[in-house]
Design an enzyme around this catalytic site. Structure first.
Site, PDB file in Angstrom:
ATOM      1  N   ASP A  88       0.821  -1.218   0.000  1.00  0.00           N
ATOM      2  CA  ASP A  88       0.000   0.000   0.000  1.00  0.00           C
ATOM      3  C   ASP A  88       0.853   1.265   0.000  1.00  0.00           C
ATOM      4  O   ASP A  88       0.452   2.289   0.549  1.00  0.00           O
ATOM      5  CB  ASP A  88      -0.953   0.022   1.206  1.00  0.00           C
ATOM      6  CG  ASP A  88      -1.810  -1.224   1.295  1.00  0.00           C
ATOM      7  OD1 ASP A  88      -2.436  -1.565   0.285  1.00  0.00           O
ATOM      8  OD2 ASP A  88      -1.837  -1.862   2.365  1.00  0.00           O
ATOM      9  N   ASN A 115      -4.764 -10.309  -3.832  1.00  0.00           N
ATOM     10  CA  ASN A 115      -4.682  -9.639  -2.534  1.00  0.00           C
ATOM     11  C   ASN A 115      -3.943  -8.320  -2.641  1.00  0.00           C
ATOM     12  O   ASN A 115      -3.971  -7.512  -1.714  1.00  0.00           O
ATOM     13  CB  ASN A 115      -4.014 -10.534  -1.495  1.00  0.00           C
ATOM     14  CG  ASN A 115      -2.649 -11.021  -1.922  1.00  0.00           C
ATOM     15  OD1 ASN A 115      -2.388 -11.244  -3.106  1.00  0.00           O
ATOM     16  ND2 ASN A 115      -1.752 -11.211  -0.975  1.00  0.00           N
ATOM     17  N   ALA A 116      -3.249  -8.099  -3.760  1.00  0.00           N
ATOM     18  CA  ALA A 116      -2.658  -6.795  -4.027  1.00  0.00           C
ATOM     19  C   ALA A 116      -3.739  -5.893  -4.603  1.00  0.00           C
ATOM     20  O   ALA A 116      -4.554  -6.328  -5.407  1.00  0.00           O
ATOM     21  CB  ALA A 116      -1.505  -6.932  -5.011  1.00  0.00           C
ATOM     22  N   HIS A 118      -4.266  -1.833  -6.182  1.00  0.00           N
ATOM     23  CA  HIS A 118      -3.718  -0.518  -6.449  1.00  0.00           C
ATOM     24  C   HIS A 118      -4.690   0.293  -7.301  1.00  0.00           C
ATOM     25  O   HIS A 118      -5.345  -0.229  -8.196  1.00  0.00           O
ATOM     26  CB  HIS A 118      -2.341  -0.590  -7.108  1.00  0.00           C
ATOM     27  CG  HIS A 118      -2.243  -1.589  -8.217  1.00  0.00           C
ATOM     28  ND1 HIS A 118      -2.028  -2.936  -7.981  1.00  0.00           N
ATOM     29  CD2 HIS A 118      -2.317  -1.451  -9.559  1.00  0.00           C
ATOM     30  CE1 HIS A 118      -1.982  -3.575  -9.135  1.00  0.00           C
ATOM     31  NE2 HIS A 118      -2.159  -2.703 -10.109  1.00  0.00           N
ATOM     32  N   LYS A 216       1.599 -29.539  -5.027  1.00  0.00           N
ATOM     33  CA  LYS A 216       1.361 -30.045  -6.393  1.00  0.00           C
ATOM     34  C   LYS A 216      -0.056 -30.568  -6.571  1.00  0.00           C
ATOM     35  O   LYS A 216      -0.292 -31.513  -7.317  1.00  0.00           O
ATOM     36  CB  LYS A 216       2.402 -31.105  -6.765  1.00  0.00           C
ATOM     37  CG  LYS A 216       3.839 -30.620  -6.611  1.00  0.00           C
ATOM     38  CD  LYS A 216       4.849 -31.734  -6.860  1.00  0.00           C
ATOM     39  CE  LYS A 216       6.263 -31.254  -6.612  1.00  0.00           C
ATOM     40  NZ  LYS A 216       6.516 -30.922  -5.204  1.00  0.00           N
ATOM     41  N   GLN A 328       2.498  -6.150  -3.187  1.00  0.00           N
ATOM     42  CA  GLN A 328       2.841  -6.078  -1.764  1.00  0.00           C
ATOM     43  C   GLN A 328       4.212  -5.418  -1.560  1.00  0.00           C
ATOM     44  O   GLN A 328       4.430  -4.327  -2.052  1.00  0.00           O
ATOM     45  CB  GLN A 328       2.767  -7.465  -1.106  1.00  0.00           C
ATOM     46  CG  GLN A 328       1.358  -7.959  -0.881  1.00  0.00           C
ATOM     47  CD  GLN A 328       0.861  -8.795  -2.044  1.00  0.00           C
ATOM     48  OE1 GLN A 328       1.603  -9.546  -2.662  1.00  0.00           O
ATOM     49  NE2 GLN A 328      -0.407  -8.693  -2.350  1.00  0.00           N
ATOM     50  N   VAL A 469      -8.315  -3.435  -1.279  1.00  0.00           N
ATOM     51  CA  VAL A 469      -8.988  -4.727  -1.418  1.00  0.00           C
ATOM     52  C   VAL A 469     -10.026  -4.916  -0.318  1.00  0.00           C
ATOM     53  O   VAL A 469     -11.171  -5.272  -0.572  1.00  0.00           O
ATOM     54  CB  VAL A 469      -7.965  -5.881  -1.377  1.00  0.00           C
ATOM     55  CG1 VAL A 469      -8.679  -7.227  -1.371  1.00  0.00           C
ATOM     56  CG2 VAL A 469      -7.016  -5.798  -2.566  1.00  0.00           C
ATOM     57  N   LYS A 472     -10.453  -2.175   4.957  1.00  0.00           N
ATOM     58  CA  LYS A 472     -10.090  -2.050   6.369  1.00  0.00           C
ATOM     59  C   LYS A 472      -9.218  -0.814   6.565  1.00  0.00           C
ATOM     60  O   LYS A 472      -8.373  -0.510   5.726  1.00  0.00           O
ATOM     61  CB  LYS A 472      -9.315  -3.286   6.840  1.00  0.00           C
ATOM     62  CG  LYS A 472     -10.147  -4.534   6.965  1.00  0.00           C
ATOM     63  CD  LYS A 472      -9.350  -5.687   7.546  1.00  0.00           C
ATOM     64  CE  LYS A 472      -8.272  -6.173   6.611  1.00  0.00           C
ATOM     65  NZ  LYS A 472      -7.623  -7.409   7.090  1.00  0.00           N
ATOM     66  N   ASN A 604       3.098  14.158  -4.943  1.00  0.00           N
ATOM     67  CA  ASN A 604       2.468  15.366  -4.386  1.00  0.00           C
ATOM     68  C   ASN A 604       1.031  15.544  -4.868  1.00  0.00           C
ATOM     69  O   ASN A 604       0.568  16.656  -5.077  1.00  0.00           O
ATOM     70  CB  ASN A 604       3.308  16.607  -4.681  1.00  0.00           C
ATOM     71  CG  ASN A 604       3.284  17.016  -6.150  1.00  0.00           C
ATOM     72  OD1 ASN A 604       3.199  16.167  -7.036  1.00  0.00           O
ATOM     73  ND2 ASN A 604       3.391  18.308  -6.413  1.00  0.00           N
TER      74      ASN A 604
END
EC number: 6.3.4.4
Length: 616
Positions: A88, A115-116, A118, A216, A328, A469, A472, A604
């Site tokens: 993040d 789970n990433a 952006h 596997k 991540q 994601v 939270k 910025n």
């Protein structure tokens, strides 16, 4: 207050080691006796001489992207953009800048999964939230790939990512290619939900799918496009883990369904409908086969497939430049033992990107651009976070899934809170100033709050620090030079600091330059990698970072930096080319001094072009 709850940082709710947490954390909104006791010890720690460093501050000037970033790109064939903290960090802006280089034509995600998260913007200012899709999709003339060592839920990928591209008329069919990824099934996500501590996971099935992968079992994308009997056979074998878990835990489908409904009860859909349908299905394997036939194999909108590793090597052999988009971060990598219990399940360091990209690193030069964020460096989930305003699991332990779970007007006056924190909680005017902050109280119409709690809540509100994601609230804190030093030593020196315009809102900023260890017990000594840690021990930037079990008891030693409220750097308020404020130069000098990094840019503003490149 039990003994466990007495192990705390000086100003926030107490920290407890993962695996030994009691059922009740005894976290409070107000300052409690345990926190006062910790401060009473830490306030007597002898000041370290590094608080007076650096003796002089460098001057930094703005330069163009062509003068700063492009020469780095042009010297190398593979450019990796990697997170330098706990994810993040705002990597999307740097990813876009690299992707826009004319020579960078091949852009790839090569490991981890959805789970990433952006957020990126195209040239028209349209907002996109990607999880697996590379950000280069928004740059014309770029080919984008999802590599075979990624893990993908193809249903979620189509519903949440490809759908955005279709609705925005992005020509992804010519730009996006998918490798033979491992498939995240509904039962992987359910195992994640049922086995994880509350609010500690993204619920994207990462640990269970990586377990299937390394044993596997499971399926890859190619299985969906070939013989259905093989697909069924592999699913039946892999799903035994799920059925076995339910049997051991004594859970029925009805129990699982109730758990899903509870998770979605606040209006945020964490368990998607097709996963709920899987729970309800009588023949779960047949449900999955039909799901994948209808919505993947026979879906005309599913992106093209290819051998991504072969395409990457071919591109390099033709002289093209490749960008690897890191998910991540360094400290969330499962290949780093310091935090391994609370990390993701892939190697998300730069070396992990290199390995999963599958090219000959002896033939092609690579470079890493690390990305950190300040002020408001953040982490989600559980685990240690020595520089945080509150214990890392504070929100989780108190049942806060989203900011809506807090009182509406709680800690909304960010300016008053940061002013109290940085001008009153620290005591730099004293001869014995040691970088430790006092647990003062902030009061508003909703109650009294420990200043660490107030800073954590106010920072999350002010800076929009919620998971892309999970939604939270992220736990914010100081820029951590102790952790950043190791990142720089392993994959430095280039560093981009995003969101520095947030500093426009602060009277002062804090930078963690060392830790002090204190566990609340006079005779307890921890032995980590052969070194003993006892109360009062100092861990400085450049020294070995201890394991997480020790980091739970580490408290930040903070160097204060003057703010720049009167000379804001936000793109909406600053003219390009204006001199950088002294406070910005002090901040950058301090970070470079303690981490040995070379800062090449600062963010910025929210737009992709809101970035200041640094000439030193």
């Amino acid at each position: 207050m039990d003994k466990q709850a007495e192990r705390g940082q000086s100003a926030g709710p107490v920290k407890t080691p993962q695996g030994t947490q009691p059922p009740a954390h005894n976290y409070t909104y107000h300052t409690n006796a345990a926190q006062r006791a910790v401060y009473d010890y830490l306030k007597n720690v002898k000041p370290i001489p590094e608080l007076a460093e650096p003796k002089t501050y460098k001057t930094y000037e703005e330069a163009s992207v062509e003068a700063v970033l492009y020469p780095i790109i042009e010297k190398h064939q593979v450019i990796m953009v990697a997170g330098a903290f706990f994810g993040d960090e705002g990597k999307g802006k740097t990813v876009n800048a690299v992707a826009n280089h004319p020579g960078c034509t091949f852009i790839a995600r090569v490991n981890s999964g959805e789970n990433a998260g952006h957020t990126v913007y195209d040239d028209a200012g349209r907002k996109f939230v990607f999880n697996l899709a590379p950000s280069g999709l928004l740059s014309k003339g770029k080919r984008n790939y999802v590599g075979p060592e990624c893990v993908m839920d193809p249903i979620s990928f189509m519903e949440n990512e490809v759908k955005q591209l279709i609705e925005a008329n992005v020509p992804y069919k010519e730009q996006l290619f998918i490798g033979n990824v491992s498939i995240v099934t509904p039962y992987h996500k359910l195992l994640d939900l049922l086995a994880s501590a509350p609010n500690s996971s993204t619920l994207k099935g990462m640990a269970p799918i990586h377990a299937s992968k390394v044993t596997k079992r499971g399926i890859r994308l190619d299985h969906i496009f070939n013989d259905q009997s093989v697909l069924r056979s592999r699913l039946r074998k892999d799903i035994d883990t799920y059925f076995g878990f339910l049997k051991v835990k004594g859970l029925s489908d009805a129990d699982v369904l109730r758990r899903c409904e509870k998770e979605n009860g606040d209006g945020v859909v964490r368990v998607p409908p097709y996963v709920v349908e899987f729970v309800q299905a009588e023949d779960k394997v047949e449900y999955l086969v039909k799901l994948y036939m209808d919505r993947v194999r026979n879906n005309k909108n599913f992106p093209a497939r290819c051998d991504v590793a072969h395409e990457l090597r071919s591109a390099l052999s033709r002289g093209e430049k490749v960008m690897l988009e890191g998910p991540q971060s360094y400290w969330l990598s499962n290949a780093r033992e310091k935090f391994w219990e609370s990390t993701t399940s892939a190697d998300t360091t730069a070396s992990g990107l290199l390995a999963t990209a599958q090219y000959n690193f002896q033939l092609y030069s690579s470079v890493v651009i690390n990305v950190h964020k300040a002020p408001g460096s953040s982490r989600v989930g559980v685990g240690a976070n020595p520089s945080s305003f509150v214990a890392q699991d504070y929100f989780s332990a108190t049942g806060v899934k989203t900011l809506r779970d807090l009182p509406e007007n709680m800690c909304v006056d960010f300016d008053s809170i940061q002013k109290l924190f940085f001008t009153k909680a620290f005591h730099p005017e004293t001869k014995e100033y040691n970088g430790i902050w006092e647990p003062l109280e902030f009061e508003d119409s909703t109650g009294k709050y420990n200043i660490g709690v107030a800073m954590a809540v106010a920072s999350s509100r002010q800076h929009g620090e919620c998971g892309a994601v999970t939604k939270k609230p992220r736990v914010c804190g100081f820029f951590d030079c102790v952790l950043q030093y190791e990142v720089n030593a392993v994959q430095g020196p280039y560093l981009s600091i995003s969101a520095l315009d947030r500093g426009d809102d602060y009277d002062k900023l804090g930078v963690t330059i060392a830790y002090v260890y204190y566990n609340g017990k006079n005779d307890e000594v921890l032995n980590i990698n052969g070194r003993e840690y006892k109360n009062g021990d100092i861990i400085k930037a450049g020294e070995a970072v201890p394991g997480e079990v020790a980091l739970y008891y580490c408290h930040p030693i903070v160097k204060l930096i003057n703010g720049w409220k009167q000379t804001p750097i936000a793109a909406s308020k600053r003219k390009p080319g204006d001199p950088l404020p002294r406070g910005v130069c002090e901040f950058l000098s301090t970070v470079e001094y303690f981490t040995k990094a070379k800062i090449i840019s600062i963010g910025n503003g929210p737009r992709g072009k809101d970035i200041i490149y640094i000439k030193q």
